[in-house]
Design an enzyme around this catalytic site. Structure first.
Site, PDB file in Angstrom:
ATOM      1  N   CYS A   1       0.838  -1.208   0.000  1.00 53.35           N
ATOM      2  CA  CYS A   1       0.000   0.000   0.000  1.00 53.35           C
ATOM      3  C   CYS A   1       0.875   1.262   0.000  1.00 53.35           C
ATOM      4  CB  CYS A   1      -0.899  -0.011   1.239  1.00 53.35           C
ATOM      5  SG  CYS A   1      -1.844   1.498   1.402  1.00 53.35           S
TER       6      CYS A   1
ATOM      7  N   LYS B   1       1.943  -9.589  -0.044  1.00 49.91           N
ATOM      8  CA  LYS B   1       1.693  -8.751  -1.227  1.00 49.91           C
ATOM      9  C   LYS B   1       2.755  -7.657  -1.246  1.00 49.91           C
ATOM     10  CE  LYS B   1      -0.752  -6.591  -4.499  1.00 49.91           C
ATOM     11  NZ  LYS B   1      -1.992  -5.898  -4.285  1.00 49.91           N
TER      12      LYS B   1
HETATM   13  C1  LIG Z   1      -9.500   0.886  -5.258  1.00 47.56           C
HETATM   14  C2  LIG Z   1      -8.327   0.005  -4.991  1.00 47.56           C
HETATM   15  C3  LIG Z   1      -8.171  -0.576  -3.736  1.00 47.56           C
HETATM   16  C4  LIG Z   1      -7.092  -1.437  -3.477  1.00 47.56           C
HETATM   17  N1  LIG Z   1      -6.994  -2.019  -2.245  1.00 47.56           N
HETATM   18  C5  LIG Z   1      -6.019  -2.920  -2.013  1.00 47.56           C
HETATM   19  C6  LIG Z   1      -5.950  -3.613  -0.786  1.00 47.56           C
HETATM   20  O1  LIG Z   1      -6.716  -3.358   0.155  1.00 47.56           O
HETATM   21  N2  LIG Z   1      -4.991  -4.544  -0.651  1.00 47.56           N
HETATM   22  C7  LIG Z   1      -4.102  -4.851  -1.661  1.00 47.56           C
HETATM   23  O2  LIG Z   1      -3.253  -5.728  -1.510  1.00 47.56           O
HETATM   24  N3  LIG Z   1      -4.130  -4.184  -2.812  1.00 47.56           N
HETATM   25  C8  LIG Z   1      -5.070  -3.244  -3.024  1.00 47.56           C
HETATM   26  N4  LIG Z   1      -5.122  -2.603  -4.231  1.00 47.56           N
HETATM   27  C9  LIG Z   1      -4.136  -2.930  -5.255  1.00 47.56           C
HETATM   28  C10 LIG Z   1      -4.670  -4.018  -6.175  1.00 47.56           C
HETATM   29  O3  LIG Z   1      -4.895  -5.226  -5.488  1.00 47.56           O
HETATM   30  C11 LIG Z   1      -3.720  -4.286  -7.360  1.00 47.56           C
HETATM   31  O4  LIG Z   1      -2.499  -4.752  -6.861  1.00 47.56           O
HETATM   32  C12 LIG Z   1      -3.484  -3.037  -8.190  1.00 47.56           C
HETATM   33  O5  LIG Z   1      -4.696  -2.345  -8.451  1.00 47.56           O
HETATM   34  C13 LIG Z   1      -2.802  -3.388  -9.515  1.00 47.56           C
HETATM   35  O6  LIG Z   1      -3.617  -4.176 -10.318  1.00 47.56           O
HETATM   36  P1  LIG Z   1      -4.473  -3.564 -11.556  1.00 47.56           P
HETATM   37  O7  LIG Z   1      -3.554  -2.632 -12.301  1.00 47.56           O
HETATM   38  O8  LIG Z   1      -4.840  -4.802 -12.364  1.00 47.56           O
HETATM   39  O9  LIG Z   1      -5.631  -2.867 -10.962  1.00 47.56           O
HETATM   40  C14 LIG Z   1      -6.141  -1.695  -4.482  1.00 47.56           C
HETATM   41  C15 LIG Z   1      -6.279  -1.081  -5.729  1.00 47.56           C
HETATM   42  C16 LIG Z   1      -7.331  -0.221  -5.985  1.00 47.56           C
HETATM   43  C17 LIG Z   1      -7.446   0.406  -7.336  1.00 47.56           C
END
Ligand SMILES: Cc1cc2nc3c(=O)[nH]c(=O)nc-3n(C[C@H](O)[C@H](O)[C@H](O)COP(=O)(O)O)c2cc1C
Length: 452
Positions: free
Chosen positions: A220, A261
């Site tokens: 995060c 993660k």
């Molecule tokens: C709205 C939002 C909330 C997220 N919340 C978390 C979370 O609580 N825990 C986590 O490990 N990743 C969180 N992420 C990251 C996503 O799990 C992911 O790693 C990231 O969006 C990259 O993937 P993408 O480009 O396919 O969206 C969040 C991402 C977004 C956009």
């Protein structure tokens, strides 16, 4: 909510294609076929299934703060998603018995129609700054709080309950400790056990339907709190992060997998990449089951594309262990292109599944040799109805459950509207929703036709 940067607009980043030379030429159908040939039906790496048998296909729904609640998870599962992760829950919120815990508490959801048996396997994700707090919070999650709040707090705060807990309604990160207020979470009526909570004496307190694993968030990008690292900021202090991983691994019963993660680095300097590798290797070295690597840096937040080459290199670095990948998985083809390009055991589906549970059905289609189909209007309506009902049921303890649900469902409606031929108008209609009647009104106006 644990990781607030996520819910403050950065998710509006338009879809990008990951940086991965040649990945877009891969045929997703062939990659899926290859997985089934190699691993059998479902195409899942058997090393992962050995740990979580129901995790039977190579993708999962990521933690998505502000989105991935029980309602969204159940909708995903009804479309073939084999595993879900909760949003990042702050260790302190968990120990305080806050809303975060109630949301992730399977027993509580079970009593409210949705959740329960349908919401498994579920990985609980935690984030925090102190090894003991993280360890106690992780134990509380997997034991579903059976020892009573006081026992976990005693384990976390050996020198006594800290002032922040006694005095504050709001934690340092701004998280609310439950809407009922602090008093309902004070230790009255606790059944504190006379055992050392972080060293269970062989007797497992993990209920039958608990979290299938605990995931530690080192990704995060929210800034440090009170000069303390958390989430992705731990990538600047690998030794501190290792203490957390070790404390959590040690506190949990061995049969509960611990996963991690991580962003691919804090930034693009060689020094930070070294930190990343130190942590990555240490995680596997101490027995963590797998690492999910997000192909963006912490500094990058969500700006710019993800990079899949670093993920590929990490898979080659640990051929003996499963690695998962995250970043720019926007549609079903990208799930299999990420796997085909990097060799990961599976892809984490994040923004690509908000308002799009059909991505999971389409992935199952590819694995089972069918042509993936876009959802019909009738299918969209069905899901929109179910999602609202599930959300309403899990919000039953709010003062105005319907109003709260109406408001929180708007953001989903906006994303669901992308599947509709008149997406712009439908999106505007969802923005005005306040109640179940409003929601149904949008469905009657825009989703009445049956094109199935
Ligand atoms: C709205 C939002 C909330 C997220 N919340 C978390 C979370 O609580 N825990 C986590 O490990 N990743 C969180 N992420 C990251 C996503 O799990 C992911 O790693 C990231 O969006 C990259 O993937 P993408 O480009 O396919 O969206 C969040 C991402 C977004 C956009």
């Amino acid at each position: 909510m644990g990781c607030q940067v996520y819910s403050t607009g950065n998710n509006a980043t338009p879809p990008s294609v990951a940086i991965a030379d040649g990945a877009q030429d891969l045929d997703a159908r062939k990659v899926a076929e290859g997985l089934v040939e190699r691993f059998g039906a479902g195409g899942m790496d058997p090393r992962v299934r050995a740990l979580i048998p129901d995790f039977d296909a190579p993708f999962y729904q990521a933690g998505l703060a502000g989105y991935s609640d029980a309602a969204m998870r159940i909708i995903a599962r009804r479309h073939g998603c084999p595993l879900c992760v909760t949003e990042a829950l702050l260790d302190r919120t968990l120990l305080a018995g806050g809303r975060g815990f109630a949301k992730a508490d399977l027993g509580d959801i079970d009593g409210n129609i949705p959740g329960g048996d349908e919401d498994h396997p579920l990985v609980g994700q935690i984030m925090g700054s102190e090894p003991q707090e993280m360890a106690a919070a992780a134990l509380k999650m997997v034991e579903q709080g059976q020892r009573g709040d006081k026992a976990y707090r005693k384990a976390a705060y050996k020198d006594g309950t800290p002032d922040w807990f006694r005095e504050k309604l709001r934690l340092p990160g701004g998280e609310q400790i439950g809407k009922k207020g602090l008093t309902s979470h004070l230790p009255q009526g606790d059944k504190a056990l006379d055992v050392e909570p972080l060293a269970p004496s062989g007797q497992s307190l993990v209920p039958h339907r608990s979290f299938a694993a605990i995931d530690i968030n080192l990704a995060c990008p929210v800034k440090k709190i009170s000069k303390k690292a958390r989430g992705g900021h731990w990538l600047t202090d690998p030794e501190g992060a290792i203490e957390i991983l070790e404390a959590v691994r040690e506190a949990l019963p061995p049969e509960i997998p611990v996963t991690v993660k991580m962003r691919r680095s804090f930034d693009d300097t060689p020094e930070m990449y070294e930190n990343f590798l130190r942590l990555f290797d240490a995680a596997y070295g101490m027995g963590c089951a797998w690492v999910t690597v997000h192909g963006r840096t912490v500094e990058q937040k969500y700006v710019g594309p993800s990079r899949w080459d670093p993920i590929k290199e990490l898979v080659q670095r640990r051929p003996d262990q499963p690695v998962f990948g995250s970043g720019d998985v926007w549609d079903v083809d990208q799930i299999f292109r990420m796997i085909g390009y990097t060799g990961v055991a599976g892809a984490s589906v994040a923004r690509g599944c908000i308002g799009n549970p059909w991505i999971f059905r389409q992935a199952r289609d590819l694995l089972e040799g069918r042509l993936p189909k876009a959802p019909t209007i009738a299918e969209q309506r069905e899901v929109l109805e179910q999602h609202f009902e599930l959300a309403l049921a899990s919000n039953a303890d709010y003062r105005q459950p319907e109003k709260h649900t109406g408001r929180t469902m708007r953001k989903f409606g906006i994303r669901f509207a992308e599947h509709h031929p008149q997406g712009d108008e439908v999106r505007k209609a969802f923005i005005g929703v306040e109640s179940m009647d409003d929601w149904r009104g949008v469905l009657d106006n825009w989703y009445a036709g049956n094109d199935a």
